[in-house]
Design a protein around this motif. Structure first.
Motif, PDB file in Angstrom:
ATOM      1  N   VAL A  68      -8.271  47.415  -8.036  1.00  0.00           N
ATOM      2  CA  VAL A  68      -7.442  47.875  -6.917  1.00  0.00           C
ATOM      3  C   VAL A  68      -7.515  46.888  -5.762  1.00  0.00           C
ATOM      4  O   VAL A  68      -6.487  46.512  -5.174  1.00  0.00           O
ATOM      5  CB  VAL A  68      -7.882  49.280  -6.469  1.00  0.00           C
ATOM      6  N   ARG A  69      -8.718  46.451  -5.411  1.00  0.00           N
ATOM      7  CA  ARG A  69      -8.850  45.488  -4.310  1.00  0.00           C
ATOM      8  C   ARG A  69      -8.100  44.205  -4.620  1.00  0.00           C
ATOM      9  O   ARG A  69      -7.423  43.646  -3.751  1.00  0.00           O
ATOM     10  CB  ARG A  69     -10.335  45.189  -4.056  1.00  0.00           C
ATOM     11  N   TRP A  70      -8.203  43.744  -5.854  1.00  0.00           N
ATOM     12  CA  TRP A  70      -7.500  42.513  -6.246  1.00  0.00           C
ATOM     13  C   TRP A  70      -5.993  42.689  -6.131  1.00  0.00           C
ATOM     14  O   TRP A  70      -5.288  41.815  -5.616  1.00  0.00           O
ATOM     15  CB  TRP A  70      -7.900  42.158  -7.678  1.00  0.00           C
ATOM     16  N   VAL A 130      -3.616  44.123 -19.401  1.00  0.00           N
ATOM     17  CA  VAL A 130      -4.980  43.615 -19.508  1.00  0.00           C
ATOM     18  C   VAL A 130      -5.855  44.759 -19.990  1.00  0.00           C
ATOM     19  O   VAL A 130      -5.808  45.862 -19.433  1.00  0.00           O
ATOM     20  CB  VAL A 130      -5.496  43.077 -18.155  1.00  0.00           C
ATOM     21  N   VAL A 131      -6.642  44.496 -21.033  1.00  0.00           N
ATOM     22  CA  VAL A 131      -7.593  45.482 -21.530  1.00  0.00           C
ATOM     23  C   VAL A 131      -8.968  45.096 -21.020  1.00  0.00           C
ATOM     24  O   VAL A 131      -9.481  44.027 -21.354  1.00  0.00           O
ATOM     25  CB  VAL A 131      -7.584  45.552 -23.067  1.00  0.00           C
ATOM     26  N   LEU A 132      -9.543  45.954 -20.186  1.00  0.00           N
ATOM     27  CA  LEU A 132     -10.886  45.719 -19.663  1.00  0.00           C
ATOM     28  C   LEU A 132     -11.888  46.480 -20.513  1.00  0.00           C
ATOM     29  O   LEU A 132     -11.703  47.660 -20.806  1.00  0.00           O
ATOM     30  CB  LEU A 132     -10.997  46.185 -18.211  1.00  0.00           C
ATOM     31  N   LEU A 157     -12.081  38.562 -14.538  1.00  0.00           N
ATOM     32  CA  LEU A 157     -10.661  38.205 -14.462  1.00  0.00           C
ATOM     33  C   LEU A 157     -10.088  38.481 -13.084  1.00  0.00           C
ATOM     34  O   LEU A 157      -9.185  37.776 -12.620  1.00  0.00           O
ATOM     35  CB  LEU A 157      -9.885  38.992 -15.522  1.00  0.00           C
ATOM     36  N   PHE A 158     -10.613  39.511 -12.420  1.00  0.00           N
ATOM     37  CA  PHE A 158     -10.033  39.930 -11.142  1.00  0.00           C
ATOM     38  C   PHE A 158     -10.844  39.430  -9.941  1.00  0.00           C
ATOM     39  O   PHE A 158     -10.782  40.019  -8.864  1.00  0.00           O
ATOM     40  CB  PHE A 158      -9.910  41.453 -11.120  1.00  0.00           C
ATOM     41  N   TRP A 196      -6.453  31.484 -12.191  1.00  0.00           N
ATOM     42  CA  TRP A 196      -7.754  31.817 -12.763  1.00  0.00           C
ATOM     43  C   TRP A 196      -7.558  32.888 -13.815  1.00  0.00           C
ATOM     44  O   TRP A 196      -6.941  33.918 -13.549  1.00  0.00           O
ATOM     45  CB  TRP A 196      -8.679  32.314 -11.647  1.00  0.00           C
ATOM     46  N   ALA A 197      -8.035  32.624 -15.048  1.00  0.00           N
ATOM     47  CA  ALA A 197      -7.885  33.613 -16.116  1.00  0.00           C
ATOM     48  C   ALA A 197      -9.090  33.559 -17.036  1.00  0.00           C
ATOM     49  O   ALA A 197      -9.581  32.477 -17.381  1.00  0.00           O
ATOM     50  CB  ALA A 197      -6.606  33.357 -16.917  1.00  0.00           C
TER      51      ALA A 197
END
Length: 679
Positions: A68-70, A130-132, A157-158, A196-197
């Motif tokens: 959420v922050r990202w 995206v699957v976390l 990732l985030f 960035w990934a």
């Protein structure tokens, strides 16, 4: 018999320069397409991963707040599917994936089996998910379930990127957060990360997809990849070729097995990638390639205001790595930068001693901003806390600062080599024909393949005679020879071939033939041939070697012995390797590797990079040899790799004798092993 001209007919076979050998990129690509190998790059739309308009959260997990922050930091609207009314601030709850608005271009699936959620997102037309979380048993099934899927991956990732750093950016791809952390930390050194990934298990979106996408994005000065395992090495090569077309440098650190890594690195170089050996080299080389403009010259000037010996030491290290470097202590800085022979300026600073090094740092930073040449500083302070380093040097968006001599040499060499190769880059896919649909009929085999396939024996090693017939089908020149099964037939064959002749025992699994005394050369009479035939068959009986006959071969005047091989690599499949052959292979080690498809330029480059290359130019007083014919032989073996690579486990053309210029090559020896599943 000597070969005095370009053409020679042996047993009705035309052995001269045939047009078949001069294979064009388009012809090679058509062969590869006929084999159903994907060639064109399909660039995925991954913008939602970096600049999302709307982000959907599906499920719950400890990483939810970080996502959420990202998302809010990126200016995206955030929606929680089946979210509680009292969700996090700024998050809008929606009842189901079908109720998501059209501006959602990224979904993040948290916790549980992701497959049902991904399928629902596909129904709602969300393009990217995206699957976390950890690896899932359904990971392989995520491909094609709906949106493109990145992961399963972790919360790294985030991680947020700084938006206050100037200069060309570095786009990063890593498989895990810990692998990418050194690159992420470049921001602390004033280096901007444009993208960035962290790919995780690569159920769908891969490092290759990200490289191809990055290559088209504005503001990307270089792409840095920490590659762990590769699901599809050829996809990465196609993406690298795509980046090379867009003039975007790619630097890669691979974690392949020791036996595979040299081949993978060679393949990456072939497609314009700069392979490196450590995370710090990955950092430093990527920064130099991102910040420095293409060089106008290859000279390296090593500058220092005080004669400490550091300049001479660096110049010696650089020269040992093949750079044209010269220590220039005391020379005016502006004169060095104005020198048309200088492409890179390096200034080693062994230790800080203010105010002198404070002033020097400012002068170098100003010079880097004013010139179009690469300016590098090696800051030798162990602490690295000095204002000259932290503020002045790292504050420059054009200056490149190193902490070790070795990394600077590695990066400068990579920078010069990469731009030299990029200027000459010619993609083998430039004339790619339309790929066939799955329902279209396969491309019919070439005349050469139709001749060669009946020779193949699944799971078996071919005899030398059969292996040479395979070469002959592809226009690779072999000596005139006959396989015989009696002394009388051997005498008749020798008379037809012409004296002197060579006799060789022939059997598919025959090894150490010379050591066993099963090869005799320079036979000049019928009696010698008759007696030698009997000797060879007697030795074979004693050593329990089941012969399929004895080869009576034309005696070929020697030249320089080379070797061209088709070798299966676990990651890359059929590869073509060229090196010295015969007895020379024990003296002149080293092999050049190329991955099909490639054109004449790459075949010639492979020959040129061999340590034994001077032998072909007549080193030691001999005549210049037929390099063009050797290049042609490499292309013909590549054709075999493209058409028969699925059936051949290996093919050795050794020795391949390279004759005087204009007289071609002759394959004196050949071995071939068929794969068990060959048709």
């Amino acid at each position: 018999m000597t070969f005095a001209g370009r053409t020679l007919s042996v047993s009705g076979l035309f052995l001269g320069r045939q047009p078949f050998g001069n294979v064009t990129s388009r012809q090679l690509v058509r062969v590869a397409v006929g084999g159903r190998r994907a060639l064109a790059v399909s660039v995925a739309e991954l913008g939602g991963l970096f600049r999302p308009r709307g982000v959907a959260l599906v499920g719950s997990g400890g990483e939810r707040d970080a996502v959420v922050r990202w998302a809010l930091r990126a200016g995206a609207r955030v929606y929680a599917v089946r979210g509680e009314p009292e969700g996090p601030p700024g998050v809008v709850p929606v009842p189901s994936a079908g109720d998501l608005p059209g501006d959602v271009d990224l979904a993040v699936v948290l916790g549980g089996d992701p497959l049902p959620a991904v399928r629902q997102l596909g129904d709602s037309k969300v393009p990217l998910a995206v699957v976390l979380g950890g690896a899932s048993p359904s990971a392989d099934r995520l491909r094609g379930a709906g949106p493109r899927v990145l992961g399963p991956t972790g919360p790294a990732l985030f991680a947020p990127l700084r938006d206050d750093l100037p200069g060309p950016g570095i786009a990063v791809v890593a498989r895990t957060g810990p692998q990418g952390r050194p690159l992420y930390a470049l921001q602390e050194l004033g280096v901007r990360l444009s993208h960035w990934a962290v790919t995780g298990d690569e159920a769908d979106v891969t490092a290759a997809d990200l490289v191809a996408y990055y290559a088209e994005q504005p503001g990307v000065g270089a792409i840095a990849c920490h590659l762990d395992r590769l699901r599809d090495a050829h996809a990465l090569l196609r993406a690298a070729d795509h980046a090379a077309r867009h003039r975007v440098p790619v630097v890669a650190l691979t974690a392949a097995a020791p036996a595979t890594r040299p081949v993978l690195d060679a393949a990456l170089r072939q497609y314009g990638v700069v392979p490196v050996g450590s995370p710090d080299q990955l950092q430093d080389t990527a920064v130099l390639l991102a910040r420095a403009r293409p060089p106008r010259a290859d000279g390296v000037a090593v500058y220092e205001e005080e004669a400490t010996g550091a300049a001479a030491h660096f110049a010696a290290l650089a020269a040992a790595r093949g750079l044209r470097a010269e220590a220039r202590p005391g020379a005016p800085l502006d004169a060095l930068l104005a020198d048309p022979a200088v492409g890179v300026l390096v200034c080693p600073v062994p230790a800080p001693h203010p105010p002198h090094t404070d002033r020097l740092a400012r002068v170098l930073a100003d010079a880097a901003e004013a010139t179009d040449k690469a300016v590098c500083v090696i800051w030798g302070s162990p602490a690295g806390t000095e204002a000259a380093y932290r503020e002045t040097l790292l504050g420059s968006s054009r200056l490149v600062t190193f902490r070790t001599f070795g990394n600077c040499v590695t990066a400068v060499r990579a920078y010069l080599d990469r731009h030299r190769l990029a200027a000459a880059h010619h993609s083998p896919f430039d004339e790619t024909p339309a790929a066939p649909s799955p329902s279209s009929p396969p491309t019919p085999p070439s005349p050469s393949a139709r001749k060669a396939r009946p020779l193949l024996r699944p799971g078996q090693r071919l005899s030398e005679h059969a292996a040479k017939q395979l070469l002959r089908a592809y226009g690779i020149r072999v000596p005139r020879e006959q396989l015989v099964t009696s002394a009388a037939a051997a005498v008749r064959a020798a008379a037809q071939i012409g004296y002197p002749v060579v006799l060789k025992a022939s059997a598919p699994h025959l090894a150490r033939r010379r050591e066993l005394g099963l090869v005799r050369v320079g036979l000049t009479s019928a009696s010698q041939v008759r007696d030698t035939y009997r000797d060879l068959t007697e030795i074979a009986r004693y050593d329990r070697v089941d012969l399929d006959g004895v080869l009576v071969c034309q005696m070929v005047e020697r030249g320089v012995e080379m070797a061209v091989r088709l070798v299966h690599d676990p990651l890359l499949g059929p590869t073509v390797r060229v090196g010295t052959g015969g007895a020379l292979a024990e003296v002149e080690a080293g092999t050049a590797v190329r991955v099909p498809p490639f054109g004449e330029r790459e075949a010639r480059a492979a020959v040129d990079e061999l340590r034994g290359r001077p032998l072909l130019d007549g080193a030691g007083g001999g005549p210049p040899l037929d390099v063009d014919a050797l290049v042609e032989a490499v292309l013909r073996v590549q054709r075999i790799a493209l058409e028969l690579g699925g059936d051949l486990a290996e093919l050795d053309v050794d020795p391949l004798v390279v004759r005087e210029r204009g007289q071609g090559t002759v394959a004196l020896g050949a071995q071939a092993v068929c794969r068990p599943d060959a048709p």
